[in-house]
Design an enzyme around this catalytic site. Structure first.
Site, PDB file in Angstrom:
ATOM      1  N   HIS A  50      -1.901   1.434   7.267  1.00 41.05           N
ATOM      2  CA  HIS A  50      -2.317   1.365   5.868  1.00 41.05           C
ATOM      3  C   HIS A  50      -2.246   2.759   5.267  1.00 41.05           C
ATOM      4  O   HIS A  50      -2.626   3.741   5.902  1.00 41.05           O
ATOM      5  CB  HIS A  50      -3.736   0.806   5.763  1.00 41.05           C
ATOM      6  CG  HIS A  50      -4.222   0.672   4.354  1.00 41.05           C
ATOM      7  ND1 HIS A  50      -3.639  -0.182   3.434  1.00 41.05           N
ATOM      8  CD2 HIS A  50      -5.234   1.305   3.692  1.00 41.05           C
ATOM      9  CE1 HIS A  50      -4.274  -0.086   2.286  1.00 41.05           C
ATOM     10  NE2 HIS A  50      -5.236   0.810   2.398  1.00 41.05           N
ATOM     11  N   CYS A  81       0.832  -1.206   0.000  1.00 48.48           N
ATOM     12  CA  CYS A  81       0.000   0.000   0.000  1.00 48.48           C
ATOM     13  C   CYS A  81       0.866   1.256   0.000  1.00 48.48           C
ATOM     14  O   CYS A  81       0.448   2.300  -0.499  1.00 48.48           O
ATOM     15  CB  CYS A  81      -0.944   0.004   1.201  1.00 48.48           C
ATOM     16  SG  CYS A  81      -0.121  -0.035   2.815  1.00 48.48           S
TER      17      CYS A  81
END
Length: 481
Positions: free
Chosen positions: A416, A46
């Site tokens: 994230h 990510c």
């Protein structure tokens, strides 16, 4: 009854075929209209996906890559597999900015990790990494690729290139044909390249030491300590970055020279040590400005902690007050003042930025402009800068528009990365940028509002400079010269 069964079976098959052929495709086209492709998460990638989405929203960077890779397209012996980081990065960014036709809603960026391994960067797709560190890897690798590119010249003319006093225009080729021109794009820096200035001034005699220049590809700003009841803004971080500091016990050559002139001949004079004021400013502002907000802190026990406080930022950023300007000599001060009185220059006064920072404002006065603390009417601007709402900022020279925001959710050990970015402008749109914002999390893409973007806890901010018509004409004329 048998015929009716056959007819019913054929009708059912035909209906199922129509649904398969037209149903999902129609839904897919409707879902992709105005959106961008997502990126497949290869494990824990990510960090890479969010950075690529942010870079793909910077048109100047994509244009530079196109000019940079122009020579590769002329090579006929290049193998099919990607050898250069610039070529691989260009293909990905063009696809993410909808400049290349692709039928996939989700793209695979594993090719970028493969080409980085060729550059001796071992980045695992199964370990959590930092998006800002990957940004430095990409910019430094692009600089290495540019520096190691040879100038295209015939071997018989190598000896002529060893003479530094001969310019490329004076070199003549001994073989048939003319000498291949040396592309200026190999010499040009990437649009994130900027320069910092470090200036030291003696507090006793006001003598200024030679200015020191250092390069940067992103501004890494620490978040100052919060004050209760006072929102933290991007201006606070920028002021903290360039705030002056006193350096004690520094030898001043000018003070020593003045002391020596007032003494008798033959007497030895010790070096005069005084206090200097060190000032950091931006000597060269880049076309694309990447701002990194440092959210790492340390506890008293030495464990890493993440700072979650919100730093207010705007859709537009004015950097005039942080730009370094060459000081004017005292001998020509009167001439400059007379010229300024006849032809006032907006934003510039006496060789310094006309707008003073909040720290330099007299007590009790209101700052002229504060990046990160403006009215809601300013937030509602649709891709254009509302200069009429701010008469004191009527003509900023270094004006930047927000293009993307990278946000990190989680703590220092796991989390994230997601990206807020602008949607690519429509092909027939008269505006250079789109006012539509998108939220991208790996392969998930949805629309977002500007208010949602400005309320995010930013980790990386990507701005691009907005040039006025007069500035574009002057820059084009300098490029032609």
């Amino acid at each position: 009854m048998k015929n009716w069964g056959v007819i019913g079976g054929v009708a059912a098959a035909l209906a199922a075929g129509m649904y398969v052929l037209w149903g999902p495709i129609t839904e897919r086209k409707r879902r992709r209209r105005g959106l961008v492709p997502g990126l497949l998460n290869l494990g824990n990638t990510c960090f890479m996906n969010s950075l690529l989405q942010g870079l793909s929203s910077c048109p100047s960077f994509i244009q530079w890559l196109e000019e940079f890779t122009a020579q590769y397209r002329a090579e006929q012996s290049q193998p099919a597999e990607p050898r250069y980081l610039s070529v691989t990065l260009l293909h990905l960014l063009r696809a993410l900015s909808c400049q290349e036709v692709t039928e996939d809603d989700v793209l695979d960026a594993s090719c970028l990790l493969e080409v980085l391994r060729m550059y001796r960067w071992q980045i695992s797709s199964f370990e959590e990494q930092d998006a800002h560190e990957l940004f430095h890897v990409l910019t430094s690798s692009l600089e290495d690729e540019r520096d190691r590119q040879p100038r295209v010249t015939h071997l018989f003319d190598v000896h002529s290139l060893e003479q530094p006093e001969i310019t490329p225009k004076q070199i003549s080729c001994r073989t048939r044909g003319s000498l291949p021109p040396v592309s200026n794009h190999w010499k040009s820096q990437h649009p994130f390249h900027g320069r910092l200035t470090s200036n030291m001034v003696c507090k006793h005699c006001e003598h200024q030491s030679p200015v020191r220049y250092d390069t940067f590809d992103s501004l890494s700003l620490s978040i100052p300590a919060a004050v209760w009841g006072r929102p933290m803004t991007l201006d606070h971080c920028l002021h903290h970055f360039i705030s002056s500091e006193s350096v004690k016990d520094v030898v001043c050559d000018n003070c020593t020279k003045i002391q020596a002139e007032g003494t008798l001949n033959g007497q030895s004079i010790e070096n005069q040590r005084t206090t200097f004021v060190k000032q950091l400013k931006l000597g060269k502002l880049p076309q694309c400005l990447c701002i990194h907000l440092q959210r790492l802190s340390w506890s008293n026990q030495g464990t890493p902690l993440k700072r979650h406080e919100h730093v207010q930022f705007n859709e537009f950023l004015i950097m005039d007050i942080y730009k370094y300007h060459i000081p004017v000599q005292k001998s020509s001060q009167n001439e400059l003042n007379q010229k300024n009185s006849e032809e006032p220059t907006p934003g510039i006064k006496d060789g310094l930025a006309g707008k003073t920072s909040e720290a330099e404002q007299p007590p009790g006065t209101k700052p002229l402009f504060r990046n990160g603390a403006c009215s809601s009417a300013f937030f509602m601007s649709s891709g254009t800068f509302p200069l009429a709402a701010f008469s004191e900022c009527s003509s900023p020279v270094y004006l930047y528009r927000l293009m993307a925001v990278v946000v990190h959710h989680g703590d220092m050990h796991s989390g994230h990365f997601v990206t807020y970015r602008r949607s690519p402008p429509a092909p027939r749109s008269p505006l250079p940028v789109s006012s539509q914002w998108l939220w991208v999390s790996d392969d998930t893409v949805r629309r977002a509002s500007l208010q949602e973007v400005l309320s995010a806890s930013a980790y990386l901010l990507f701005y691009e400079r907005v040039h006025s018509r007069g500035q574009r004409q002057s820059s084009e004329s300098r490029a032609e010269e």
